[in-house]
Write a protein that holds these residues in place. Structure first.
Motif, PDB file in Angstrom:
ATOM      1  N   LEU A  75      23.021   6.365  24.549  1.00  0.00           N
ATOM      2  CA  LEU A  75      21.721   6.141  24.203  1.00  0.00           C
ATOM      3  C   LEU A  75      21.105   6.648  23.605  1.00  0.00           C
ATOM      4  O   LEU A  75      20.576   6.929  22.384  1.00  0.00           O
ATOM      5  N   ALA A  76      20.732   8.203  24.440  1.00  0.00           N
ATOM      6  CA  ALA A  76      20.254   9.155  23.856  1.00  0.00           C
ATOM      7  C   ALA A  76      20.672   9.862  22.091  1.00  0.00           C
ATOM      8  O   ALA A  76      20.197  10.029  21.102  1.00  0.00           O
ATOM      9  N   THR A  77      22.229   9.813  22.128  1.00  0.00           N
ATOM     10  CA  THR A  77      22.339  10.129  21.155  1.00  0.00           C
ATOM     11  C   THR A  77      22.825   9.112  19.892  1.00  0.00           C
ATOM     12  O   THR A  77      22.425  10.026  19.055  1.00  0.00           O
ATOM     13  N   ALA A  78      22.890   7.707  19.803  1.00  0.00           N
ATOM     14  CA  ALA A  78      22.384   6.894  19.444  1.00  0.00           C
ATOM     15  C   ALA A  78      21.350   6.828  18.404  1.00  0.00           C
ATOM     16  O   ALA A  78      20.593   6.828  17.688  1.00  0.00           O
ATOM     17  N   LEU A  79      19.629   7.578  19.343  1.00  0.00           N
ATOM     18  CA  LEU A  79      18.640   7.346  19.517  1.00  0.00           C
ATOM     19  C   LEU A  79      18.824   8.025  18.530  1.00  0.00           C
ATOM     20  O   LEU A  79      18.098   8.154  17.299  1.00  0.00           O
ATOM     21  N   ALA A  80      19.475   9.255  18.770  1.00  0.00           N
ATOM     22  CA  ALA A  80      18.681  11.303  17.719  1.00  0.00           C
ATOM     23  C   ALA A  80      19.724  10.826  16.692  1.00  0.00           C
ATOM     24  O   ALA A  80      19.063  11.019  15.404  1.00  0.00           O
ATOM     25  N   LEU A  81      20.567  10.234  16.578  1.00  0.00           N
ATOM     26  CA  LEU A  81      21.241   9.486  14.751  1.00  0.00           C
ATOM     27  C   LEU A  81      20.346   8.483  14.338  1.00  0.00           C
ATOM     28  O   LEU A  81      20.099   8.688  13.338  1.00  0.00           O
ATOM     29  N   PHE A  82      20.074   7.192  14.972  1.00  0.00           N
ATOM     30  CA  PHE A  82      19.288   6.987  14.556  1.00  0.00           C
ATOM     31  C   PHE A  82      17.814   7.547  13.299  1.00  0.00           C
ATOM     32  O   PHE A  82      17.338   6.907  12.521  1.00  0.00           O
ATOM     33  N   VAL A  83      17.303   8.742  14.712  1.00  0.00           N
ATOM     34  CA  VAL A  83      16.177   8.965  13.967  1.00  0.00           C
ATOM     35  C   VAL A  83      16.586   9.729  12.750  1.00  0.00           C
ATOM     36  O   VAL A  83      15.653   9.939  11.870  1.00  0.00           O
ATOM     37  N   TYR A  84      17.504  10.487  12.963  1.00  0.00           N
ATOM     38  CA  TYR A  84      18.534  10.867  11.416  1.00  0.00           C
ATOM     39  C   TYR A  84      17.614  10.604   9.973  1.00  0.00           C
ATOM     40  O   TYR A  84      17.520  10.406   9.063  1.00  0.00           O
ATOM     41  N   VAL A  85      18.673   9.201  10.565  1.00  0.00           N
ATOM     42  CA  VAL A  85      18.806   7.944   9.681  1.00  0.00           C
ATOM     43  C   VAL A  85      17.033   7.584   9.084  1.00  0.00           C
ATOM     44  O   VAL A  85      17.140   7.635   8.352  1.00  0.00           O
ATOM     45  N   TRP A  86      16.118   7.632   9.539  1.00  0.00           N
ATOM     46  CA  TRP A  86      15.238   6.765   9.978  1.00  0.00           C
ATOM     47  C   TRP A  86      14.662   8.204   8.637  1.00  0.00           C
ATOM     48  O   TRP A  86      13.814   8.161   7.950  1.00  0.00           O
ATOM     49  N   THR A  87      14.925   9.812   9.193  1.00  0.00           N
ATOM     50  CA  THR A  87      14.091  10.390   8.137  1.00  0.00           C
ATOM     51  C   THR A  87      14.609  10.176   7.067  1.00  0.00           C
ATOM     52  O   THR A  87      14.152  10.841   5.877  1.00  0.00           O
ATOM     53  N   GLY A  88      16.140  10.468   6.540  1.00  0.00           N
ATOM     54  CA  GLY A  88      16.935  10.164   5.215  1.00  0.00           C
ATOM     55  C   GLY A  88      16.066   8.748   5.020  1.00  0.00           C
ATOM     56  O   GLY A  88      15.969   8.832   3.438  1.00  0.00           O
TER      57      GLY A  88
ATOM     58  N   PRO B 150      23.466  20.005  15.474  1.00  0.00           N
ATOM     59  CA  PRO B 150      23.824  20.464  15.716  1.00  0.00           C
ATOM     60  C   PRO B 150      23.813  21.361  16.891  1.00  0.00           C
ATOM     61  O   PRO B 150      24.831  21.709  18.462  1.00  0.00           O
ATOM     62  N   LEU B 151      22.632  21.465  17.713  1.00  0.00           N
ATOM     63  CA  LEU B 151      22.704  22.320  18.723  1.00  0.00           C
ATOM     64  C   LEU B 151      21.978  20.696  19.664  1.00  0.00           C
ATOM     65  O   LEU B 151      22.779  21.740  21.112  1.00  0.00           O
ATOM     66  N   PHE B 152      21.280  20.252  19.671  1.00  0.00           N
ATOM     67  CA  PHE B 152      21.041  18.953  20.465  1.00  0.00           C
ATOM     68  C   PHE B 152      22.328  18.628  21.094  1.00  0.00           C
ATOM     69  O   PHE B 152      22.468  18.716  22.219  1.00  0.00           O
ATOM     70  N   LEU B 153      23.047  18.150  20.132  1.00  0.00           N
ATOM     71  CA  LEU B 153      24.086  17.331  20.451  1.00  0.00           C
ATOM     72  C   LEU B 153      25.071  17.816  21.905  1.00  0.00           C
ATOM     73  O   LEU B 153      25.279  17.439  22.949  1.00  0.00           O
ATOM     74  N   PRO B 154      25.485  18.657  21.640  1.00  0.00           N
ATOM     75  CA  PRO B 154      26.155  19.236  23.083  1.00  0.00           C
ATOM     76  C   PRO B 154      25.221  19.702  24.297  1.00  0.00           C
ATOM     77  O   PRO B 154      26.252  19.533  25.353  1.00  0.00           O
ATOM     78  N   SER B 155      24.049  20.854  23.390  1.00  0.00           N
ATOM     79  CA  SER B 155      23.212  20.787  24.386  1.00  0.00           C
ATOM     80  C   SER B 155      23.296  19.374  25.878  1.00  0.00           C
ATOM     81  O   SER B 155      22.812  19.613  26.512  1.00  0.00           O
ATOM     82  N   LEU B 156      23.107  18.566  24.855  1.00  0.00           N
ATOM     83  CA  LEU B 156      22.603  17.210  25.640  1.00  0.00           C
ATOM     84  C   LEU B 156      24.125  16.120  26.549  1.00  0.00           C
ATOM     85  O   LEU B 156      23.883  15.947  27.652  1.00  0.00           O
ATOM     86  N   TRP B 157      25.554  16.794  25.887  1.00  0.00           N
ATOM     87  CA  TRP B 157      26.118  15.949  26.450  1.00  0.00           C
ATOM     88  C   TRP B 157      27.158  17.180  27.815  1.00  0.00           C
ATOM     89  O   TRP B 157      27.288  16.618  28.520  1.00  0.00           O
ATOM     90  N   LEU B 158      26.237  18.503  27.313  1.00  0.00           N
ATOM     91  CA  LEU B 158      26.991  19.340  28.532  1.00  0.00           C
ATOM     92  C   LEU B 158      26.668  19.169  29.441  1.00  0.00           C
ATOM     93  O   LEU B 158      26.934  19.461  31.096  1.00  0.00           O
ATOM     94  N   PHE B 159      24.606  18.810  29.770  1.00  0.00           N
ATOM     95  CA  PHE B 159      23.865  18.599  30.212  1.00  0.00           C
ATOM     96  C   PHE B 159      24.389  17.138  31.197  1.00  0.00           C
ATOM     97  O   PHE B 159      24.195  16.958  32.408  1.00  0.00           O
ATOM     98  N   ALA B 160      24.517  16.715  30.479  1.00  0.00           N
ATOM     99  CA  ALA B 160      24.944  15.017  30.634  1.00  0.00           C
ATOM    100  C   ALA B 160      26.330  15.152  31.896  1.00  0.00           C
ATOM    101  O   ALA B 160      26.370  14.506  32.740  1.00  0.00           O
TER     102      ALA B 160
END
Length: 134
Positions: free
Chosen positions: A11-24, A62-72
């Protein structure tokens, strides 16, 4: 949930991607408002700030997503999801602040950066701690 062990990270990954799409989408709206045609990437300062906020968000993924998944994977899916939510909120605050004035981007930047730092160093620290404990 046993067959799907990381729902909060997903869910956090999807939300982050939605935020990126929103910025576009925000950039697209700014293009029309400021008369900046494709493929131009610069225009009035008001447009440039919004475009940079979009690019900066892309640069952080590229820094946030791997950090998120490593933590998870290493620490906690629930806490990874919570920190991912904090990151996304920070990025929205960042984009909205940057759109107003360059100086107003700091709060969102700090929020998102701290969330990423906790994710990265939490995963790294836990890994090192477990390795030393063996």
């Amino acid at each position: 949930m046993d067959s799907f062990p990381y729902p909060f990270a997903v869910l956090a990954t999807a939300l982050a991607l939605f935020v990126y799409v929103w910025t576009g989408a925000v950039v697209g709206k700014a293009r029309k408002a400021h008369g900046v045609n494709y493929p131009d990437t610069s225009g009035p300062d008001a447009f440039n700030r919004i475009w940079r906020a979009h690019q900066n968000t892309l640069e952080q993924l590229p820094l946030f997503l791997p950090s998120l998944w490593l933590f998870a994977l290493i620490v906690s899916d629930l806490w990874a999801g919570a920190l991912g939510l904090v990151w996304s909120i920070g990025r929205v605050i960042y984009v909205k602040g940057y759109a107003r004035a360059a100086e107003k981007r700091e709060t969102g930047f700090v929020i998102a950066t701290l969330a990423t730092a906790v994710l990265l160093f939490g995963a790294l620290g836990t890994t090192i701690w477990q390795m030393l404990g063996r």
